[in-house]
Design a protein around this motif. Structure first.
Motif, PDB file in Angstrom:
ATOM      1  N   UNK A   1      -1.261  -0.580  -4.283  1.00 41.77           N
ATOM      2  CA  UNK A   1      -2.441   0.268  -4.201  1.00 41.77           C
ATOM      3  C   UNK A   1      -2.057   1.609  -3.602  1.00 41.77           C
ATOM      4  N   UNK A   2      -2.826   2.605  -3.948  1.00 44.11           N
ATOM      5  CA  UNK A   2      -2.512   3.968  -3.513  1.00 44.11           C
ATOM      6  C   UNK A   2      -3.761   4.813  -3.762  1.00 44.11           C
ATOM      7  N   UNK A   3      -3.859   5.934  -3.079  1.00 47.15           N
ATOM      8  CA  UNK A   3      -4.936   6.882  -3.394  1.00 47.15           C
ATOM      9  C   UNK A   3      -4.704   7.533  -4.747  1.00 47.15           C
ATOM     10  N   UNK A   4      -3.417   7.610  -5.122  1.00 45.66           N
ATOM     11  CA  UNK A   4      -3.067   8.213  -6.409  1.00 45.66           C
ATOM     12  C   UNK A   4      -2.985   7.129  -7.485  1.00 45.66           C
ATOM     13  N   UNK A   5      -3.309   7.485  -8.692  1.00 43.51           N
ATOM     14  CA  UNK A   5      -3.124   6.543  -9.793  1.00 43.51           C
ATOM     15  C   UNK A   5      -1.633   6.469 -10.132  1.00 43.51           C
ATOM     16  N   UNK A   6      -1.264   5.377 -10.765  1.00 37.64           N
ATOM     17  CA  UNK A   6       0.121   5.227 -11.186  1.00 37.64           C
ATOM     18  C   UNK A   6       0.794   4.106 -10.426  1.00 37.64           C
ATOM     19  N   UNK A   7       2.105   4.004 -10.597  1.00 35.52           N
ATOM     20  CA  UNK A   7       2.854   2.954  -9.928  1.00 35.52           C
ATOM     21  C   UNK A   7       3.580   2.065 -10.907  1.00 35.52           C
ATOM     22  N   UNK A   8       4.433   1.209 -10.363  1.00 33.78           N
ATOM     23  CA  UNK A   8       5.281   0.346 -11.193  1.00 33.78           C
ATOM     24  C   UNK A   8       5.119  -1.119 -10.807  1.00 33.78           C
ATOM     25  N   UNK A   9       3.992  -1.452 -10.165  1.00 35.30           N
ATOM     26  CA  UNK A   9       3.786  -2.832  -9.735  1.00 35.30           C
ATOM     27  C   UNK A   9       3.260  -3.677 -10.886  1.00 35.30           C
ATOM     28  N   UNK A  10       3.133  -4.978 -10.647  1.00 37.14           N
ATOM     29  CA  UNK A  10       2.558  -5.856 -11.666  1.00 37.14           C
ATOM     30  C   UNK A  10       1.061  -5.600 -11.812  1.00 37.14           C
ATOM     31  N   UNK A  11       0.471  -5.096 -10.738  1.00 36.31           N
ATOM     32  CA  UNK A  11      -0.945  -4.696 -10.769  1.00 36.31           C
ATOM     33  C   UNK A  11      -1.045  -3.467  -9.874  1.00 36.31           C
ATOM     34  N   UNK A  12      -1.562  -2.389 -10.407  1.00 36.07           N
ATOM     35  CA  UNK A  12      -1.739  -1.167  -9.608  1.00 36.07           C
ATOM     36  C   UNK A  12      -3.215  -0.804  -9.560  1.00 36.07           C
ATOM     37  N   UNK A  13      -3.660  -0.350  -8.394  1.00 42.74           N
ATOM     38  CA  UNK A  13      -5.066   0.032  -8.248  1.00 42.74           C
ATOM     39  C   UNK A  13      -5.179   1.233  -7.328  1.00 42.74           C
ATOM     40  N   UNK A  14      -6.218   2.021  -7.554  1.00 41.53           N
ATOM     41  CA  UNK A  14      -6.527   3.146  -6.663  1.00 41.53           C
ATOM     42  C   UNK A  14      -7.437   2.628  -5.551  1.00 41.53           C
TER      43      UNK A  14
ATOM     44  N   UNK B   1       8.543   5.879  -0.297  1.00 43.15           N
ATOM     45  CA  UNK B   1       9.016   4.607   0.256  1.00 43.15           C
ATOM     46  C   UNK B   1       8.262   3.431  -0.352  1.00 43.15           C
ATOM     47  N   UNK B   2       6.953   3.570  -0.526  1.00 45.86           N
ATOM     48  CA  UNK B   2       6.179   2.480  -1.101  1.00 45.86           C
ATOM     49  C   UNK B   2       6.651   2.109  -2.486  1.00 45.86           C
ATOM     50  N   UNK B   3       6.924   3.126  -3.298  1.00 49.57           N
ATOM     51  CA  UNK B   3       7.401   2.861  -4.659  1.00 49.57           C
ATOM     52  C   UNK B   3       8.778   2.202  -4.637  1.00 49.57           C
ATOM     53  N   UNK B   4       9.638   2.661  -3.747  1.00 48.02           N
ATOM     54  CA  UNK B   4      10.965   2.027  -3.632  1.00 48.02           C
ATOM     55  C   UNK B   4      10.825   0.568  -3.232  1.00 48.02           C
ATOM     56  N   UNK B   5       9.843   0.280  -2.374  1.00 42.06           N
ATOM     57  CA  UNK B   5       9.616  -1.114  -1.960  1.00 42.06           C
ATOM     58  C   UNK B   5       9.111  -1.950  -3.131  1.00 42.06           C
ATOM     59  N   UNK B   6       8.219  -1.390  -3.933  1.00 41.98           N
ATOM     60  CA  UNK B   6       7.739  -2.113  -5.116  1.00 41.98           C
ATOM     61  C   UNK B   6       8.926  -2.493  -6.008  1.00 41.98           C
ATOM     62  N   UNK B   7       9.792  -1.543  -6.254  1.00 40.28           N
ATOM     63  CA  UNK B   7      10.944  -1.804  -7.139  1.00 40.28           C
ATOM     64  C   UNK B   7      11.852  -2.890  -6.556  1.00 40.28           C
ATOM     65  N   UNK B   8      12.133  -2.804  -5.234  1.00 39.50           N
ATOM     66  CA  UNK B   8      13.046  -3.775  -4.628  1.00 39.50           C
ATOM     67  C   UNK B   8      12.420  -5.174  -4.611  1.00 39.50           C
ATOM     68  N   UNK B   9      11.143  -5.243  -4.279  1.00 40.19           N
ATOM     69  CA  UNK B   9      10.491  -6.558  -4.228  1.00 40.19           C
ATOM     70  C   UNK B   9      10.445  -7.187  -5.613  1.00 40.19           C
ATOM     71  N   UNK B  10      10.136  -6.401  -6.622  1.00 39.34           N
ATOM     72  CA  UNK B  10      10.119  -6.955  -7.988  1.00 39.34           C
ATOM     73  C   UNK B  10      11.521  -7.405  -8.392  1.00 39.34           C
TER      74      UNK B  10
ATOM     75  N   UNK C   1       0.851  -1.195   0.000  1.00 42.84           N
ATOM     76  CA  UNK C   1       0.000   0.000   0.000  1.00 42.84           C
ATOM     77  C   UNK C   1       0.885   1.243   0.000  1.00 42.84           C
ATOM     78  N   UNK C   2       0.329   2.332  -0.505  1.00 45.47           N
ATOM     79  CA  UNK C   2       1.144   3.543  -0.659  1.00 45.47           C
ATOM     80  C   UNK C   2       2.197   3.357  -1.734  1.00 45.47           C
ATOM     81  N   UNK C   3       1.833   2.607  -2.775  1.00 42.47           N
ATOM     82  CA  UNK C   3       2.817   2.084  -3.728  1.00 42.47           C
ATOM     83  C   UNK C   3       3.198   3.051  -4.837  1.00 42.47           C
ATOM     84  N   UNK C   4       2.504   4.184  -4.935  1.00 40.98           N
ATOM     85  CA  UNK C   4       2.716   5.025  -6.114  1.00 40.98           C
ATOM     86  C   UNK C   4       3.890   5.987  -5.989  1.00 40.98           C
ATOM     87  N   UNK C   5       4.409   6.167  -4.776  1.00 36.18           N
ATOM     88  CA  UNK C   5       5.470   7.169  -4.603  1.00 36.18           C
ATOM     89  C   UNK C   5       6.281   6.867  -3.350  1.00 36.18           C
TER      90      UNK C   5
END
Lengths: 239, 193
Positions: free
Chosen positions: A41-54, A23-32, A17-21
């Protein structure tokens, strides 16, 4: 137990969660990078996960729907990283009841909702990991953010309680408590970026979001068999 | 931070933990010297220092003060010498990391284990103080707390678990992680914060 190493086994699924920007985004990148399939997931649209949702993580029904979608499209999550959050600098007397409830709802409610939606499957599978992103301020307190500090402190209590309650199930629960981290949450011109402040830190520099991501990924991997712990990469602010 | 030598020196660890740490760090591409009698090769950038030699255990009221003092003094003087040597070496070469392996009873105490708890607490204080003192010269200092009493319902960590925690705390990519005590206890003793 999660390994996140890829190999020949199917990739394990992590929810962030909080994946769009930040620390959350850095975690998405490292986990991938480590071989996880990641749903963000995030309140904001966007992100670099395999599946992103608002998703508003403070909304239990929305979180339940999100986890159901992740399970259908990627597989059942065995890793949960609760990173959604925000900070407001407001003196205690000016924090409205609504602001307090919202702060608690996103941080503590977000962890609670994600845990409730994912835990039964992890318990059934005999393993999994939950990691929450707290704050050094949960340990020390701080000025002009009593609702933020309270919410982050509550995360540590829930983390330790879940760890004790789930110890026999193979599900591990830990927290990362970052110090001042070089993300957009630390605005330009604030004390956090003042060279005079940075010179007071034992390490002399802000924490890099990648360090939080490496720490969170370690805790999600299950290596070390840690549970109930709070790991704080904080540049020496809290020792 | 200087360029990495990827050389780790392990000293004072229980045999099984030393073996496991050698395997885990070696698998990450580090050259590992253990037991550290004569550490030749490039100047180390990671020192792992154990302080968990057990006992003597006894009820405090029944403990002979001379025996108690001798045990505490010997273990703390050994720790002091190892820590001072590692700190000097790392500071002289431009930085690195120290990981102490200390007794979790220093965090939570245990009846009948005043020596272990006292030495553990001293090692915690040393970890935190060295982190402050050596941070400005690029040395990160952390500790893994082990040897918590077993408890029903909680899995006891294996030497491999301890080794993986050591490797995490020894990770050169984490300069901001310093002064921290990480209990590897299976959850029986949780972070005091």
């Amino acid at each position: 137990m999660s390994t996140g190493t890829g190999c020949d086994a199917p990739a394990e699924v992590a929810v962030v969660s909080g994946a769009a920007a930040g620390i959350g985004l850095a975690c998405v990148r490292e986990l991938r990078r480590q071989g996880w399939l990641v749903a963000g997931c995030d309140l904001r649209a966007g992100g670099e996960a395999d599946l992103d949702a608002v998703v508003d993580v403070g909304d239990p029904a929305a979180v339940t729907r999100f986890v159901a979608r992740v399970t259908a499209e990627l597989g059942a999550p065995t890793g949960v990283l609760s990173a959604a959050g925000y900070v407001e600098e407001i003196p205690l007397a000016e924090i409205s009841p609504a602001a307090f409830r919202r702060m608690l709802g996103v941080h503590l409610g977000g962890l609670h909702n994600l845990t409730r939606a994912t835990l039964p499957t992890m318990v059934d599978r005999g393993g999994g990991a939950i990691v929450t992103v707290a704050s050094e301020l949960a340990i020390t307190g701080g000025e002009d953010a009593a609702h933020y500090v309270t919410a982050k402190g509550a995360l540590l209590g829930l983390t330790r309680a879940l760890a004790a309650e789930l110890a026999s199930t193979g599900v591990r629960v830990n927290a990362v408590a970052p110090g001042p981290t070089d993300t957009a949450m630390l605005a330009a011109g604030t004390i956090w970026r003042d060279p005079a402040y940075l010179a007071t830190l034992p390490t002399g520099a802000l924490v890099r979001p990648e360090e939080i991501a490496i720490t969170a990924a370690f805790l999600l991997s299950g290596r070390g068999a840690l549970t109930g712990q709070v790991v704080s990469p904080n540049a020496g602010t809290v020792i | 931070m200087r360029s990495l030598s990827n050389h780790a020196v392990l000293v004072g660890l229980p045999t099984e933990v030393g073996r496991a740490a050698t395997r885990v760090l070696g698998a990450r591409g580090l050259r590992v010297t253990w037991p550290a009698v004569d550490a030749d090769g490039p100047a180390p950038d990671l020192f792992v220092i154990g302080t968990t030699e057990p006992g003597p255990a006894a009820d405090f009221a029944d403990t002979d003060p001379v025996t108690w003092w001798a045990a505490v003094e010997r273990r703390l003087c050994t720790l002091f010498a190892l820590a001072q040597g590692a700190g000097r070496d790392l500071a002289a070469t431009g930085g690195g990391r120290i990981v102490f392996v200390l007794d979790a009873r220093g965090l939570a105490g245990e009846a009948g284990a005043t020596v272990d708890a006292t030495v553990g607490s001293a090692a915690i204080a040393l970890t935190k103080t060295l982190a402050r003192e050596l941070g400005p010269v690029g040395v990160a200092v952390n500790a893994v707390a082990v040897a918590a009493p077993p408890r029903d319902g909680f899995a006891e960590p294996t030497p491999h678990d301890v080794a993986q925690t050591i490797a995490f705390l020894g990770d050169a990519r984490l300069p901001s992680l310093t002064g921290q005590i990480l209990p590897c206890t299976g959850g029986t003793i949780r972070t005091r914060a």
